[in-house]
Design an enzyme around this catalytic site. Structure first.
Site, PDB file in Angstrom:
ATOM      1  CE1 TYR A   1      -0.025 -34.170  16.403  1.00 55.08           C
ATOM      2  CE2 TYR A   1       0.909 -36.082  15.296  1.00 55.08           C
ATOM      3  CZ  TYR A   1       0.912 -35.186  16.346  1.00 55.08           C
ATOM      4  OH  TYR A   1       1.868 -35.300  17.331  1.00 55.08           O
TER       5      TYR A   1
ATOM      6  CD  GLU B   1       0.223 -41.451  14.874  1.00 51.14           C
ATOM      7  OE1 GLU B   1      -0.029 -41.837  13.714  1.00 51.14           O
ATOM      8  OE2 GLU B   1      -0.186 -42.033  15.899  1.00 51.14           O
TER       9      GLU B   1
ATOM     10  CB  SER C   1       4.550 -36.951  15.725  1.00 54.13           C
ATOM     11  OG  SER C   1       3.679 -38.058  15.902  1.00 54.13           O
TER      12      SER C   1
END
Length: 327
Positions: free
Chosen positions: A138, A128, A126
């Site tokens: 996460y 992120e 990801s």
């Protein structure tokens, strides 16, 4: 015939990837969680896929799956997918997004030692991991999983790679994600079934792409001569306000702000205001794969709104007619 194993096959990416691989004439086996509430609804998209139950955190079960399926390629798409909700359940997030990946890689290495099979492995990483919210459960778990992929490749010679995915959408996106929340609200308001949509920070800026474009790149990564980690994105930035305007225009509603309610509690505890794919990384992806995301966000949003209008008018939530068209 190549055999592909896709974890999380009933998710947006799993469905689109499975269909693309089936279209090549390959065998596709996909996993779903036992007693998954999505399974019945999403199997309408999975004709031809061998769907099997598997709990992502079951390491022994994954090893048994390798023995029974004997996949040539594995795409790990199953995960805890929400940055926001990861704060409320960090242990579950780590179990799904980190520990399960480490266990899968270990199982693939053991399977190779036992059978001599050079199984190729793709991890859905990801963007992120590289934003300002790297302290989120996460992002931390995803970053640890990416590091494990690199270790399996560099230390153990496994054909393993991570696709660093920026946000990507389609009519199959779940309603818990903000873009689908917006397209559904636009459809509901257009049909007189709602009066407003409630959102948080509209200045959040992302590189949103078409999910169908990105799953094509996933397959190309495992088709490549050499494994490498690559950034998968369009290179075009939009704010959430842009998404809102595109959706309400597609629904024929005009100015979206007249339907908007702001709620500060929807802002994440830690967030990245702007999350852009580095141009040099996108150039490296294009050079490695001969691929670039090509579907404009306006087209994606239009497809999503049209599908949501049809859902509301027909009462049919899932249908192959909602599948995105490639442009």
């Amino acid at each position: 015939m190549t055999t592909h194993l896709i974890t999380g096959v009933t998710g947006q990416d799993g469905v689109l990837l499975a269909r693309a691989l089936l279209a090549r004439g390959d065998r596709v086996v996909g996993t779903v969680r036992p007693q998954s509430p999505q399974r019945a609804a999403m199997t309408v998209y999975l004709d031809g896929v061998e769907v099997v139950e598997h709990e992502l955190t079951d390491a022994a079960g994954f090893a048994a799956l390798l023995a029974s399926v004997a996949p040539d390629r594995i795409y790990n798409l199953a995960a805890h997918t929400s940055v926001g909700s990861s704060w409320a359940d960090p242990e579950r997030t780590r179990a799904f997004n980190q520990d399960a990946v480490l266990a899968q890689l270990d199982a693939v290495l053991v399977h190779r030692a036992r059978t001599g099979t050079d199984t190729r492995y793709f991890q859905a990483s990801s963007a992120e991991e590289h934003g300002h919210a790297t302290d989120s459960p996460y992002a931390l778990a995803k970053a640890a999983a990416t590091a494990a992929v690199m270790d399996a490749r560099e230390q153990h010679g496994l054909f393993a790679c991570a696709g660093v995915l920026h946000p990507h959408e389609s009519p199959l996106r779940r309603r818990g994600f903000v873009v689908r929340k917006i397209t559904r609200a636009a459809a509901e308001i257009a049909l007189g079934r709602a009066e407003s949509v409630t959102l948080g920070n509209l200045e959040v800026t992302r590189d949103w792409s078409a999910a169908a474009d990105l799953v094509a790149a996933m397959a190309l990564m495992l088709d490549a001569d050499q494994p490498t980690d690559l950034v998968l994105a369009s290179g075009v930035l939009h704010t959430l306000h842009d998404v809102l305007e595109l959706a309400f225009t597609a629904a024929g509603l005009g100015d979206a702000t007249q339907y908007l309610t702001h709620d500060a509690t929807l802002v994440r505890p830690s967030d990245t205001s702007v999350l852009a794919a580095p141009p040099a990384e996108l150039a490296r992806t294009e050079q490695a794969l001969g691929w670039r995301a090509s579907t404009p966000l306006a087209t994606v949003i239009d497809q999503m709104v049209m599908a949501d209008l049809t859902r509301l008018e027909s009462g049919v939530e899932e249908s192959p007619s909602y599948l995105p068209n490639r442009h």
